[in-house]
Design an enzyme around this catalytic site. Structure first.
Site, PDB file in Angstrom:
ATOM      1  CB  CYS A 297      -5.266 -35.210  34.255  1.00 30.87           C
ATOM      2  SG  CYS A 297      -4.070 -34.554  33.884  1.00 30.87           S
TER       3      CYS A 297
ATOM      4  CD  GLN B  99      25.418  -3.908  42.040  1.00 26.62           C
ATOM      5  OE1 GLN B  99      24.735  -4.119  41.020  1.00 26.62           O
ATOM      6  NE2 GLN B  99      26.324  -4.523  42.642  1.00 26.62           N
TER       7      GLN B  99
ATOM      8  CB  SER C  33      21.869  -6.564  36.766  1.00 21.84           C
ATOM      9  OG  SER C  33      21.533  -7.283  36.386  1.00 21.84           O
TER      10      SER C  33
ATOM     11  CG  ASN D 136      20.535  -3.007  40.733  1.00 19.77           C
ATOM     12  OD1 ASN D 136      19.816  -3.913  41.210  1.00 19.77           O
ATOM     13  ND2 ASN D 136      21.968  -3.128  40.260  1.00 19.77           N
TER      14      ASN D 136
ATOM     15  CB  CYS E  21      -0.166 -31.898  34.537  1.00 22.83           C
ATOM     16  SG  CYS E  21      -1.304 -33.479  34.025  1.00 22.83           S
TER      17      CYS E  21
ATOM     18  CG  HIS F 165      14.632 -16.592  34.670  1.00 21.30           C
ATOM     19  ND1 HIS F 165      15.389 -15.894  35.111  1.00 21.30           N
ATOM     20  CD2 HIS F 165      14.114 -16.713  33.112  1.00 21.30           C
ATOM     21  CE1 HIS F 165      16.207 -15.435  34.098  1.00 21.30           C
ATOM     22  NE2 HIS F 165      15.327 -15.300  33.038  1.00 21.30           N
TER      23      HIS F 165
ATOM     24  CD  GLN G 274      14.833 -10.953  35.045  1.00 18.45           C
ATOM     25  OE1 GLN G 274      14.458  -9.874  35.790  1.00 18.45           O
ATOM     26  NE2 GLN G 274      15.911 -11.625  34.021  1.00 18.45           N
TER      27      GLN G 274
ATOM     28  CB  CYS H  34      -4.377 -31.025  32.565  1.00 16.68           C
ATOM     29  SG  CYS H  34      -3.833 -31.611  34.362  1.00 16.68           S
TER      30      CYS H  34
ATOM     31  N   GLY I 278      16.128  -4.296  42.440  1.00 17.58           N
ATOM     32  CA  GLY I 278      17.777  -5.727  43.077  1.00 17.58           C
ATOM     33  C   GLY I 278      17.893  -6.330  41.978  1.00 17.58           C
TER      34      GLY I 278
END
Length: 517
Positions: free
Chosen positions: A93, A158, A132, A156, A63, A55, A35, A66, A130
């Site tokens: 292209c 937390q 959440s 992790n 592109c 993300h 992410q 294509c 690592g």
């Protein structure tokens, strides 16, 4: 939360990034779901087909036509799939390129999301490092492994909303745990080595000495600066940069009158261009300046050296040669930015310019400020310009050079030694205290949690819990499945585990990456 130490452009992958690469290479890890948008997984050496970047990637553009992806060594200026002004170089292209960074309202890339779901559902183990596990829908991907009968492990700092679904939960820094995991598995952590590239090219002009207006001073821009950086990871960029540079060189070559291309005794000149492999106007983030000189004393008397730097790209140098000079050997010494390793901040290359039948007798190209050197108004126009540029260039060569290198073996041993020392200290303190009443059995079934306040006891409990879990479930540290890493706001270290890896940012462990992840 740790402060960002450096730009993503110059950041090195962490120990965990390289550990995941080692697990992929050994066949123990099958897929990574990230992410993060910092491109550190790709920079570590992970192949594009082994990772889903849910993300996006702030170094990538795709592109519109294509869907071909280009990974650059500089960050995009926009987010939300906006046009970058560059065009696809895939034959046939020439579609417009757009950044590949999701904005808040943008949907996840369907192909990569579906691939992650498939891998998660077939994984023996999903390892979340690592992260959440709060960003939906990515946070629910590891549960597919559990639903299919596999195991979930979370590392992790937390607690996460998915802790109660995990077989093992370790509240510790990802690099520390991965250092031990790699030792226990007997898998070495691969060496990180970053290689950057630069394109040198030239165009030859011919003319009479009395009317030659080739300038000896070259374009020497004074304000050198540390620009954005990135690893050229898409070799198809070479062709794009060559084509893009040709128009720039034609524009830079001064007019030469009174040309007689059949007269080998007439003066001739050349324009040397130093540019990014991604395009003549693209940043060269690792290069601070270039010192250009010419080999042999006789040549040096005729062709003075020059220092090229500054924001105006590409860097160009014009020189006039006597008719008796048939070949010029150019020495280019690059000075790199401080982000490069101290022993790799200077590189020297030789580039040969051979006098040939002149194809550019008298007609100069447009100046850098003319409208014809601006961005093409259409893909068709860009294609036509590229074809014309390919006919103008007299020579070009791509040079590669190492800018960063890091071996995490020493850090791995240091982390293991620190954990073992903390565990020993914790055991000694526990032995010195009076025996406490035995604790009630934990209500959590099949799940080990490593979350005490002292690092040593956390380490000891985590290893014991993991060993017991392995014995009970027949896990031998072999093929796992998915790793989920990083997702919040600064950048955290991605995890690696058997089949699906997922990664996140924000309030998560930075994993030792310089600059995040």
């Amino acid at each position: 939360m740790p402060k960002l130490q450096t730009s993503f452009v110059y950041a090195k992958p962490s120990l965990t990034h390289q550990a995941l690469l080692g697990l992929l290479q050994s066949g123990k890890l099958r897929y990574i779901c990230s992410q993060n948008v910092d491109s550190l997984h790709l920079r570590s050496g992970v192949s594009r087909d082994k990772i889903a970047e849910l993300h996006g990637n702030c170094f990538a553009e795709r592109c519109k036509k294509c869907k071909k992806e280009y990974v650059r060594d500089f960050e995009m200026d926009t987010v939300g799939f906006k046009l970058t002004g560059r065009h696809c170089t895939k034959p046939g292209c020439s579609g417009p390129l757009a950044d590949h960074i999701l904005d808040w309202e943008d949907a996840l890339p369907n192909a990569e999301f579906e691939a992650t779901k498939k891998h998660a559902s077939s994984a023996d183990l999903a390892l979340c490092l690592g992260t959440s596990l709060q960003i939906i829908p990515a946070a629910n991907l590891p549960l597919r492994t559990v639903k299919a009968g596999g195991k979930l492990a979370i590392i992790n700092l937390q607690a996460t909303p998915k802790d109660n679904k995990a077989a093992v939960v370790i509240h510790a820094k990802v690099d520390e745990i991965m250092a031990v995991v790699m030792q226990r598995l007997g898998v070495p952590i691969p060496l990180f080595m970053r290689t950057d590239q630069v394109l040198l090219s030239h165009i030859i002009m011919q003319g009479s000495p009395e009317q030659d207006n080739l300038k000896q001073e070259g374009t020497e821009q004074q304000e050198g600066r540390n620009r954005h950086r990135a690893t050229p990871m898409d070799q198809s960029a070479d062709a794009a940069a060559t084509a893009d540079t040709e128009q720039s060189l034609a524009a830079a070559a001064p007019a030469v009158a009174g040309t007689n291309s059949s007269n080998n005794d007439s003066n001739w000149g050349f324009t040397l261009c130093i540019s990014s492999i991604h395009g003549s106007s693209c940043p060269m983030p690792m290069i601070l300046s270039a010192h250009v000189s010419f080999q042999a004393s006789a040549t040096a008397d005729v062709l003075p050296a020059a220092e090229l730097s500054g924001e105006q790209l590409p860097w160009k140098l014009h020189r006039q040669c006597p008719g008796s000079l048939k070949e010029v050997t150019v020495l280019v010494q690059l000075t790199l930015v401080d982000a490069a390793d101290a022993d790799k901040r200077s590189h020297e290359f030789k580039y040969a310019i051979v006098r040939t039948q002149c194809r550019h007798p008298t007609t100069p190209g447009p100046s850098n400020n003319s409208s014809s050197s601006q961005r093409p108004r259409s893909s068709k126009q860009a294609t036509n310009q590229q074809r014309q540029q390919e006919e103008q260039l007299d020579g070009s060569k791509v040079f590669s050079f190492i800018t960063q290198m890091h071996d995490y073996a020493t850090k791995q041993q240091e982390l293991i030694a620190q954990l073992e020392s903390a565990a020993k200290e914790s055991r000694q303190e526990a032995a010195a205290q009076p025996a406490a009443p035995s604790a009630a059995p934990s209500k959590a079934k099949g799940r080990g949690r490593l979350g005490n306040s002292r690092q040593g006891s956390k380490w000891q409990q985590g290893i014991q819990t993991q060993a017991q879990h392995n014995q009970q479930n027949g896990v031998d540290g072999g093929d796992t499945g998915v790793v989920l890493s990083g997702q919040n706001g600064t950048s955290s270290s991605p995890g690696a585990s058997p089949e699906v890896a997922q990664d996140s940012h924000a309030d998560t462990d930075p994993g030792g990456a310089s600059g995040g992840e």
